[in-house]
Design a protein around this motif. Structure first.
Motif, PDB file in Angstrom:
ATOM      1  N   SER A   1      -7.976   5.101  -9.448  1.00 28.15           N
ATOM      2  CA  SER A   1      -7.482   5.699  -8.208  1.00 28.15           C
ATOM      3  C   SER A   1      -6.654   4.657  -7.478  1.00 28.15           C
ATOM      4  CB  SER A   1      -8.649   6.156  -7.325  1.00 28.15           C
ATOM      5  OG  SER A   1      -8.223   6.393  -6.002  1.00 28.15           O
ATOM      6  N   ILE A   2      -5.395   4.941  -7.242  1.00 29.90           N
ATOM      7  CA  ILE A   2      -4.524   3.973  -6.583  1.00 29.90           C
ATOM      8  C   ILE A   2      -5.027   3.664  -5.176  1.00 29.90           C
ATOM      9  CG2 ILE A   2      -2.238   3.759  -5.513  1.00 29.90           C
ATOM     10  CD1 ILE A   2      -1.018   4.724  -8.081  1.00 29.90           C
ATOM     11  N   THR A   3      -5.486   4.682  -4.449  1.00 34.18           N
ATOM     12  CA  THR A   3      -5.987   4.466  -3.089  1.00 34.18           C
ATOM     13  C   THR A   3      -7.213   3.578  -3.096  1.00 34.18           C
ATOM     14  OG1 THR A   3      -5.176   6.651  -2.450  1.00 34.18           O
ATOM     15  CG2 THR A   3      -6.745   5.589  -0.971  1.00 34.18           C
ATOM     16  N   ASN A   4      -8.182   3.886  -3.950  1.00 31.56           N
ATOM     17  CA  ASN A   4      -9.415   3.093  -4.018  1.00 31.56           C
ATOM     18  C   ASN A   4      -9.147   1.690  -4.538  1.00 31.56           C
ATOM     19  OD1 ASN A   4     -10.887   5.241  -3.052  1.00 31.56           O
ATOM     20  ND2 ASN A   4     -11.518   5.951  -5.077  1.00 31.56           N
ATOM     21  N   ALA A   5      -8.290   1.578  -5.548  1.00 32.49           N
ATOM     22  CA  ALA A   5      -7.956   0.265  -6.094  1.00 32.49           C
ATOM     23  C   ALA A   5      -7.283  -0.604  -5.038  1.00 32.49           C
ATOM     24  CB  ALA A   5      -7.043   0.425  -7.313  1.00 32.49           C
ATOM     25  N   PHE A   6      -6.419   0.010  -4.230  1.00 35.62           N
ATOM     26  CA  PHE A   6      -5.742  -0.716  -3.143  1.00 35.62           C
ATOM     27  C   PHE A   6      -6.769  -1.256  -2.147  1.00 35.62           C
ATOM     28  CE2 PHE A   6      -4.161  -0.617   1.211  1.00 35.62           C
ATOM     29  CZ  PHE A   6      -3.081  -1.489   1.138  1.00 35.62           C
ATOM     30  N   CYS A   7      -7.678  -0.399  -1.701  1.00 32.56           N
ATOM     31  CA  CYS A   7      -8.682  -0.814  -0.718  1.00 32.56           C
ATOM     32  C   CYS A   7      -9.598  -1.903  -1.288  1.00 32.56           C
ATOM     33  CB  CYS A   7      -9.498   0.389  -0.267  1.00 32.56           C
ATOM     34  SG  CYS A   7      -8.575   1.596   0.710  1.00 32.56           S
ATOM     35  N   PHE A   8     -10.022  -1.727  -2.535  1.00 28.79           N
ATOM     36  CA  PHE A   8     -10.891  -2.708  -3.181  1.00 28.79           C
ATOM     37  C   PHE A   8     -10.206  -4.068  -3.269  1.00 28.79           C
ATOM     38  CE2 PHE A   8     -12.338  -4.898  -7.035  1.00 28.79           C
ATOM     39  CZ  PHE A   8     -13.707  -4.915  -6.856  1.00 28.79           C
ATOM     40  N   ALA A   9      -8.956  -4.079  -3.734  1.00 27.78           N
ATOM     41  CA  ALA A   9      -8.222  -5.336  -3.901  1.00 27.78           C
ATOM     42  C   ALA A   9      -7.980  -6.016  -2.556  1.00 27.78           C
ATOM     43  CB  ALA A   9      -6.889  -5.063  -4.609  1.00 27.78           C
ATOM     44  N   VAL A  10      -7.581  -5.244  -1.552  1.00 31.61           N
ATOM     45  CA  VAL A  10      -7.284  -5.809  -0.231  1.00 31.61           C
ATOM     46  C   VAL A  10      -8.551  -6.347   0.422  1.00 31.61           C
ATOM     47  CG1 VAL A  10      -6.579  -5.227   2.126  1.00 31.61           C
ATOM     48  CG2 VAL A  10      -5.210  -4.440   0.193  1.00 31.61           C
TER      49      VAL A  10
END
Length: 359
Positions: free
Chosen positions: A334-343
């Motif tokens: 999930s691009i949204t979840n991956a973004f939040c996790f990475a940030v």
């Protein structure tokens, strides 16, 4: 989520393309770029094999779609290394603002029983995720922000109100992953409050004994807390209830692999996740990119987030999110979840944890 085309798909593809361009221009010669090349190589080899075997065009497009979503995470990790602390801080503040605004809609949905704000609209199942489109996104969103709020509360005397807001958001989502997260964070905090090891050991022992004695009642309470619980439990059993039928999807995927895979597939994957997605995150990565891809994925997580010794709470929460994704999926694909996790975990790497909270 399958490979169907949604308006948001354009934005997601654009994000991957922009990160890809940034990678080629500025990051292609970095040490971590090697992992990107390996993953791309695995995907290209499988793609060529599928074209040679005249695989259906739908399968090729589906795998391409899922690969773009997965590679986004790795490209973002490399790009974030160039981010200054203040830029990450602004991003985190923006995420908290979104979470607080959405929490208003969650509460409104709960108070007035508004279906469009429910996690599972037009069902009797409890859960409200406000204006965020999917419970699978809102769950990670609020859990990750709750981790930041908790670490700031513990180490920097941060806002208790902000922490409670994020935990309330997690609770009202009504997901099993959210409840598991809240149980873990409560358990951790109790251990911190119990200053002496003898008290902590006694608390853990009391929990274990209580569970053994009250096991049947606890299981019954958990099952009956969800509208679908009794039906699934009676038809398929406890494991199927806990995993929301994902164990059945795993059984189907194993049968498919035994019938259709060769040695090469076990090395580089090749599964069409639109048709055989299990939503056990690391199982999906294995099926998609094989043993080699899974190994590269785990190794890059270690290199990026644990290149030096991290605080124990950071490590516990990092493992907690990976555990939840292992049971519920929808993190790295999930691009949204991956973004939040990475940030979030890139931001937390730099948190000052000089205060000893568990001695």
């Amino acid at each position: 989520m399958d490979a169907s085309f949604y308006p948001s798909t354009v934005l997601k593809i654009a994000a991957v393309v922009l990160l890809g361009i940034y990678f080629v221009l500025h990051l292609r010669n970095t040490k971590l770029a090697t992992y990107i090349y390996i993953l791309v190589g695995i995907f290209v080899i499988d793609f060529i094999i599928k074209v040679y075997n005249q695989e259906a065009f739908a399968v090729l497009t589906s795998r391409s779609y899922y690969f773009l979503k997965l590679i986004f995470f790795f490209l973002l990790l490399l790009a974030l290394k160039d981010f200054k602390k203040e830029h990450l801080e602004k991003t985190i503040n923006a995420l908290f603002l979104i979470a607080q605004i959405n929490l208003i809609f969650i509460v409104i949905g709960f108070l007035f029983k508004i279906d469009i704000f429910k996690s599972y609209p037009y069902t009797i199942r409890f859960g409200f995720n406000g204006i965020i489109s999917e419970p699978g996104i809102s769950s990670y969103f609020y859990m990750l922000l709750a981790i930041i709020a908790y670490l700031k509360y513990v180490y920097k005397k941060g806002s208790l109100v902000n922490l409670l807001f994020m935990c309330i958001g997690v609770f009202f989502l009504g997901t099993k992953s959210g409840l598991l997260f809240l149980a873990i964070i409560a358990f951790i905090h109790i251990l911190i409050l119990l200053k002496k090891n003898v008290y902590r050991i006694s608390f853990v022992a009391a929990l274990i004994i209580s569970f053994v004695v009250l096991k049947d009642k606890i299981i019954s309470l958990a099952i009956n807390s969800f509208s679908f619980g009794p039906y699934i439990y009676e038809k398929h059993g406890l494991i199927t209830f806990i995993t929301s039928k994902r164990d059945l999807l795993l059984e189907d995927a194993i049968v498919y692999m035994k019938q259709n895979w060769n040695v090469g597939n076990y090395l580089i994957g090749g599964m069409d996740l639109k048709a055989h997605r299990v939503e056990f995150e690391f199982v999906d990565i294995f099926m998609f990119l094989g043993i080699i891809g899974l190994f590269v994925h785990i190794l890059m997580l270690k290199k990026v987030f644990f290149h030096k010794k991290q605080d124990w709470l950071y490590t516990v929460f990092f493992i907690t999110i990976l555990l939840i994704s292992s049971l519920g999926g929808n993190l790295f694909f999930s691009i949204t979840n991956a973004f939040c996790f990475a940030v979030v975990f890139s931001y937390l790497k730099g948190i000052n944890t000089t205060k000893e909270v568990l001695q």
